[in-house]
Design an enzyme around this catalytic site. Sequence first.
Site, mmCIF file in Angstrom:
data_model
loop_
_atom_site.group_PDB
_atom_site.id
_atom_site.type_symbol
_atom_site.label_atom_id
_atom_site.label_comp_id
_atom_site.label_asym_id
_atom_site.label_seq_id
_atom_site.Cartn_x
_atom_site.Cartn_y
_atom_site.Cartn_z
ATOM 1 N N HIS A 1 57.739 -27.689 -54.028
ATOM 2 C CA HIS A 1 56.601 -26.257 -54.110
ATOM 3 C C HIS A 1 57.144 -25.344 -53.541
ATOM 4 O O HIS A 1 56.345 -25.050 -52.959
ATOM 5 C CB HIS A 1 55.111 -27.265 -53.339
ATOM 6 C CG HIS A 1 53.719 -26.277 -55.073
ATOM 7 N ND1 HIS A 1 54.286 -24.796 -54.834
ATOM 8 C CD2 HIS A 1 53.499 -26.410 -55.865
ATOM 9 C CE1 HIS A 1 53.389 -24.624 -55.444
ATOM 10 N NE2 HIS A 1 52.265 -25.242 -56.196
ATOM 11 N N ARG B 1 47.906 -30.781 -62.147
ATOM 12 C CA ARG B 1 46.131 -31.400 -61.939
ATOM 13 C C ARG B 1 46.117 -32.381 -62.437
ATOM 14 O O ARG B 1 46.578 -32.843 -63.712
ATOM 15 C CB ARG B 1 45.164 -29.964 -62.454
ATOM 16 C CG ARG B 1 45.701 -29.319 -61.322
ATOM 17 C CD ARG B 1 44.984 -27.816 -62.171
ATOM 18 N NE ARG B 1 45.162 -26.250 -61.239
ATOM 19 C CZ ARG B 1 46.182 -25.853 -60.612
ATOM 20 N NH1 ARG B 1 47.322 -26.069 -61.532
ATOM 21 N NH2 ARG B 1 46.121 -24.591 -59.716
ATOM 22 N N HIS C 1 47.784 -31.708 -56.763
ATOM 23 C CA HIS C 1 48.383 -31.937 -55.888
ATOM 24 C C HIS C 1 48.190 -33.096 -54.589
ATOM 25 O O HIS C 1 49.097 -33.230 -53.787
ATOM 26 C CB HIS C 1 48.706 -30.739 -54.726
ATOM 27 C CG HIS C 1 49.682 -30.200 -56.150
ATOM 28 N ND1 HIS C 1 50.313 -29.862 -57.178
ATOM 29 C CD2 HIS C 1 50.152 -27.935 -55.459
ATOM 30 C CE1 HIS C 1 51.084 -28.802 -57.734
ATOM 31 N NE2 HIS C 1 50.562 -27.881 -57.480
ATOM 32 N N GLU D 1 58.407 -26.183 -60.145
ATOM 33 C CA GLU D 1 58.374 -27.094 -59.926
ATOM 34 C C GLU D 1 58.309 -27.838 -60.797
ATOM 35 O O GLU D 1 57.948 -28.057 -61.836
ATOM 36 C CB GLU D 1 56.705 -26.847 -59.483
ATOM 37 C CG GLU D 1 56.086 -25.924 -58.805
ATOM 38 C CD GLU D 1 54.924 -25.852 -58.711
ATOM 39 O OE1 GLU D 1 53.497 -26.610 -58.817
ATOM 40 O OE2 GLU D 1 53.921 -24.791 -58.767
#
Length: 354
Positions: A182, A83, A108, A319
């Site tokens: 991801h 973010r 993303h 991630e």
Amino acid sequence: MISTISKEVFGELPDGQTADLYTLTNANGMTVNITNYGGIITKLTAPDKNGEWADVVLGFDSLPPYLNGHPFFGALVGRFGNRIAKGKFKLNGQEYNLPINNGPNALHGGLKGFDKVIWKTTEIKKDSTVGLELTYTSKDGEEGYPGNLAVKVTYTLSNDNALLIEYSATTDKPTIINLTNHSYFNLSGLKRDILNHEMMIKADSMVAVDSTLIPTGKLRAVEGTPFDFRKPTVVGAGIDKTEDEQIKNGKGYDHCWVINRGTDKGLMHFATVTEPESGRIMEAYTTEPGVQFYTGNFLDGNLKGKNATYTKRFGLCLETEHYPDSPNQPQFPTTELKPGETYSSATMYKFSAK
């Protein structure tokens, strides 16, 4: 048995582009399927303690569900993973505005990030490995980001059942970058949720976040909290301790852990995931300073995948990344990339069983 790579048509995009699906197989029979649409890992098999192979990543058997909106299953994420507060950041005194696509924030890479484009591909075949190189040029201004960014991602499957992901990028104008993959893992072979998985993360601290999952700017020690995975700990043990404000904010785990790197700048082992019933083990390695550990808290059973319905906490993500909102947090490791520099990053997931 020798390592092989094969290619088939996966489907067609609305604009007429063709999505291909590549199958990488190593000498043991481990397979990884990757599509050039979004660089998505659609399938990855791993053996259990009895030598039985099963798919251990969430995804779909065909292209259409990937086109209809999904929570980044298996995808390459960029230009900036995680973010950015209010979709704004400043670089050299200039403010840039990004699409808002996650509450009040940018997430993303935007509305059409790297997970939704067709990548150019090159097959790679060596003696003990097989791989797929993907390249994409993100144009200056794409999704609000400055600079023409030339990106290369290479997936390499080796005969020790390891999948190595290597990232590199160059730019012609100062920009920001934070690439990751991801994939949602479920070492049960997609048989049950991930709450009984055991997790170990080499991290003494994590990035504290507010209710919109934007960093407060402070690092929080994990000791004495539900975020302490320095010893193998069952994922479900602390996931619903919402009296802890951070658990409440993430609706479980959806936070960045600060990897105990010390002076080690190379590919370093930072996490081990074990699924006791199957005996499957995944060891994770990275060059990155952080890892977003996410436990599929927003899966709600609306998506049906490969022989499974993706209910809440049916997969977990590791991630590897720089910290969220880094462009607005000068005390965090920088995510700026300048002309003449090369961004490079690597992450590896290695599978075994006992």
